[in-house]
Scaffold this motif. Structure first.
Motif, PDB file in Angstrom:
ATOM      1  N   GLY A 176       0.920  -1.066  -0.259  1.00 26.43           N
ATOM      2  CA  GLY A 176      -0.431  -0.206   0.198  1.00 26.43           C
ATOM      3  C   GLY A 176       0.981   1.386  -0.253  1.00 26.43           C
ATOM      4  N   GLU A 177       0.185   2.086  -0.365  1.00 28.85           N
ATOM      5  CA  GLU A 177       0.651   3.939  -0.484  1.00 28.85           C
ATOM      6  C   GLU A 177       0.846   4.996   0.879  1.00 28.85           C
ATOM      7  N   THR A 178      -0.524   4.630   0.922  1.00 26.85           N
ATOM      8  CA  THR A 178      -0.670   5.760   2.179  1.00 26.85           C
ATOM      9  C   THR A 178      -0.789   4.858   3.192  1.00 26.85           C
ATOM     10  N   LEU A 179      -0.335   5.325   4.770  1.00 23.83           N
ATOM     11  CA  LEU A 179      -0.659   4.350   5.747  1.00 23.83           C
ATOM     12  C   LEU A 179      -2.028   5.289   6.683  1.00 23.83           C
ATOM     13  N   ARG A 180      -2.718   5.082   7.640  1.00 23.90           N
ATOM     14  CA  ARG A 180      -3.394   5.698   7.966  1.00 23.90           C
ATOM     15  C   ARG A 180      -3.251   5.301   9.061  1.00 23.90           C
ATOM     16  N   ILE A 181      -3.646   5.970   9.916  1.00 26.01           N
ATOM     17  CA  ILE A 181      -3.774   5.217  11.738  1.00 26.01           C
ATOM     18  C   ILE A 181      -4.728   6.481  12.717  1.00 26.01           C
ATOM     19  N   ALA A 182      -5.278   5.714  13.712  1.00 32.21           N
ATOM     20  CA  ALA A 182      -5.980   6.543  14.206  1.00 32.21           C
ATOM     21  C   ALA A 182      -5.322   6.769  15.519  1.00 32.21           C
ATOM     22  N   HIS A 183      -4.572   8.036  15.994  1.00 32.72           N
ATOM     23  CA  HIS A 183      -4.202   8.669  16.594  1.00 32.72           C
ATOM     24  C   HIS A 183      -5.084   9.055  18.735  1.00 32.72           C
ATOM     25  N   CYS A 184      -5.405   7.689  19.106  1.00 32.04           N
ATOM     26  CA  CYS A 184      -6.538   7.723  19.836  1.00 32.04           C
ATOM     27  C   CYS A 184      -5.383   8.415  21.503  1.00 32.04           C
ATOM     28  N   ALA A 185      -5.458   9.430  22.739  1.00 30.25           N
ATOM     29  CA  ALA A 185      -4.687   9.207  23.714  1.00 30.25           C
ATOM     30  C   ALA A 185      -5.687   8.826  24.856  1.00 30.25           C
ATOM     31  N   ASP A 186      -5.042   8.458  26.317  1.00 29.26           N
ATOM     32  CA  ASP A 186      -6.147   8.666  27.393  1.00 29.26           C
ATOM     33  C   ASP A 186      -7.758   8.271  27.233  1.00 29.26           C
ATOM     34  N   PRO A 187      -8.036   7.111  26.955  1.00 35.86           N
ATOM     35  CA  PRO A 187      -9.146   7.249  27.254  1.00 35.86           C
ATOM     36  C   PRO A 187      -9.641   7.134  28.883  1.00 35.86           C
ATOM     37  N   GLN A 188      -9.153   6.505  30.093  1.00 35.12           N
ATOM     38  CA  GLN A 188      -8.922   6.577  31.289  1.00 35.12           C
ATOM     39  C   GLN A 188      -9.646   6.306  32.063  1.00 35.12           C
ATOM     40  N   PHE A 189     -11.007   5.802  32.016  1.00 37.05           N
ATOM     41  CA  PHE A 189     -12.312   5.675  32.255  1.00 37.05           C
ATOM     42  C   PHE A 189     -12.217   6.051  33.872  1.00 37.05           C
ATOM     43  N   GLY A 190     -13.015   6.855  34.332  1.00 36.03           N
ATOM     44  CA  GLY A 190     -12.847   7.621  35.983  1.00 36.03           C
ATOM     45  C   GLY A 190     -12.616   8.310  35.578  1.00 36.03           C
ATOM     46  N   MET A 191     -11.854   9.180  35.054  1.00 35.54           N
ATOM     47  CA  MET A 191     -10.850  10.763  35.376  1.00 35.54           C
ATOM     48  C   MET A 191     -12.218  11.572  35.319  1.00 35.54           C
ATOM     49  N   SER A 192     -13.269  11.447  34.755  1.00 34.78           N
ATOM     50  CA  SER A 192     -14.497  12.418  34.376  1.00 34.78           C
ATOM     51  C   SER A 192     -15.018  12.418  35.846  1.00 34.78           C
ATOM     52  N   TRP A 193     -15.462  14.049  36.228  1.00 37.81           N
ATOM     53  CA  TRP A 193     -15.666  14.657  36.756  1.00 37.81           C
ATOM     54  C   TRP A 193     -17.448  13.964  37.175  1.00 37.81           C
ATOM     55  N   PRO A 194     -18.305  13.013  38.510  1.00 35.34           N
ATOM     56  CA  PRO A 194     -18.291  13.463  39.570  1.00 35.34           C
ATOM     57  C   PRO A 194     -16.628  12.805  40.338  1.00 35.34           C
ATOM     58  N   LYS A 251      10.369   9.443  12.053  1.00 34.27           N
ATOM     59  CA  LYS A 251      10.040  10.549  11.465  1.00 34.27           C
ATOM     60  C   LYS A 251       8.716  11.186  12.233  1.00 34.27           C
ATOM     61  N   PHE A 252       8.042  10.038  13.147  1.00 33.48           N
ATOM     62  CA  PHE A 252       7.143  10.888  14.051  1.00 33.48           C
ATOM     63  C   PHE A 252       6.928   9.954  15.302  1.00 33.48           C
ATOM     64  N   TYR A 253       6.766  10.911  16.090  1.00 30.56           N
ATOM     65  CA  TYR A 253       6.558  10.528  17.595  1.00 30.56           C
ATOM     66  C   TYR A 253       5.304  11.136  18.035  1.00 30.56           C
ATOM     67  N   PRO A 267       3.179   8.314   0.332  1.00 27.72           N
ATOM     68  CA  PRO A 267       4.425   7.640   0.597  1.00 27.72           C
ATOM     69  C   PRO A 267       5.887   8.837   0.421  1.00 27.72           C
ATOM     70  N   ASP A 268       5.976  10.313   0.093  1.00 27.45           N
ATOM     71  CA  ASP A 268       7.375  10.825   0.040  1.00 27.45           C
ATOM     72  C   ASP A 268       7.249  11.067   2.130  1.00 27.45           C
ATOM     73  N   ALA A 269       6.327  10.755   2.644  1.00 29.01           N
ATOM     74  CA  ALA A 269       6.695  10.975   4.397  1.00 29.01           C
ATOM     75  C   ALA A 269       6.026  12.617   5.050  1.00 29.01           C
ATOM     76  N   SER A 270       5.409  12.793   3.327  1.00 30.26           N
ATOM     77  CA  SER A 270       4.175  13.801   4.181  1.00 30.26           C
ATOM     78  C   SER A 270       3.253  13.545   4.591  1.00 30.26           C
ATOM     79  N   PHE A 271       2.655  14.546   5.640  1.00 28.38           N
ATOM     80  CA  PHE A 271       1.018  13.928   6.607  1.00 28.38           C
ATOM     81  C   PHE A 271      -0.089  14.960   6.492  1.00 28.38           C
TER      82      PHE A 271
END
Length: 286
Positions: free
Chosen positions: A33-51, A231-233, A275-279
């Motif tokens: 394949g040519e194009t890479l598609r990653i869903a970048h999902c941070a910190d679900p952290q169940f229980g952080m929300s108030w109350p 190239k990515f972190y 493919p050229d690493a642009s994103f």
């Protein structure tokens, strides 16, 4: 052109050999394949929300709010064309809760999944008990794989913090070094790094804080990443959306589904690498 793929059960089983659902040794996840598609999902952290309770402990109501938003996110993710879903750690607010809903939720996600452990998963001072509990759900603590011509190394940033598990920390340090060496030889400058805690928030010389790598050793680690072709972190932890760069490496912290300190809406980012690493790194609300 025929793709070299494995079925979802085999893929997830393999990734679980890493601490991310779906990561094992380089080569397992290679596809054409040519194009890479990653869903970048941070910190679900169940229980952080108030109350929360007066002493700031999670409540069932707060846990359910976070869980509901994550289930909505899964619905959105399942409707997208993706190569990978990456969760950047802190899967629950309390480490013991990681076995409560995540085994069920992982089965609902139709895409390959990779998960980096967070400090709420491992403990601010990593313990074997918490690490083993995380592994029982997600398969391992860390790993590396190839995906559409890119090498991805998903790590456990809690080993950069003090821990009494010195043997595990030493094993991890050796593993990271070997993976970076291999990426330098074989990945052709197409390397993606992913952990929970980012190396730094604003400046590579900023002082130690809860939000970054320890300053001692930080510069050397960053130089090794660049030398290996990173190239990515991709990270989480800060509960703020951050996009910055360092020596050609894009450093990205996405929004989350529990609490954004910068008052960003709930959601995730879609990283599309051409493919050229642009994103592009586009926000998706839930």
């Amino acid at each position: 052109m025929k793709k070299n793929v494995v079925d979802r059960r085999g893929f997830v089983g393999g990734l679980m050999a890493m601490g991310c659902v779906g990561c094992t040794s380089p080569g397992l996840l290679q596809t054409d394949g040519e194009t890479l598609r990653i869903a970048h999902c941070a910190d679900p952290q169940f229980g952080m929300s108030w109350p929360r309770t007066p002493d700031k402990k999670p409540t069932e109501e707060g846990y359910r709010k976070d869980l509901y938003r994550l289930e909505r996110e899964i619905e959105v993710l399942n409707g997208m064309d993706l190569d990978l879903v990456y969760f950047a750690g802190d899967m629950t607010h309390v480490a013991e809760d990681v076995t409560r809903d995540w085994p069920r939720l992982l089965k609902k996600i139709r895409h390959p999944v990779a998960v980096a452990p967070g400090n709420h998963d491992m403990g601010n001072r990593l313990t074997a008990e918490r690490a083993d509990r995380f592994v029982s759900v997600f398969g391992s603590e860390y790993g590396a794989f190839d995906l559409k011509g890119w090498r991805m190394i998903v790590g456990n940033s809690q080993y950069w913090r003090p821990t009494d598990e010195t043997a595990r920390a030493r094993k991890y340090e050796e593993w990271v070094g070997a993976q970076l060496d291999d990426a330098k030889r074989n990945a052709g400058g197409r390397l993606i790094l992913a952990t929970h805690i980012p190396p730094f928030v604003a400046l590579n010389v900023e002082p130690d804080s809860y939000e970054n790598y320890p300053l001692a050793g930080r510069a050397a680690r960053l130089e090794r990443y660049i030398d290996a072709g990173a190239k990515f972190y991709l990270a989480g932890h800060t509960h703020t959306m951050l996009q910055r760069g360092w020596k050609g490496m894009a450093m990205l912290n996405a929004e989350n589904t529990c609490m954004n300190f910068d008052e960003r809406p709930f959601g995730f980012r879609l990283l599309t690498v051409r493919p050229d690493a642009s994103f592009t790194w586009e926000f998706n609300a839930i």
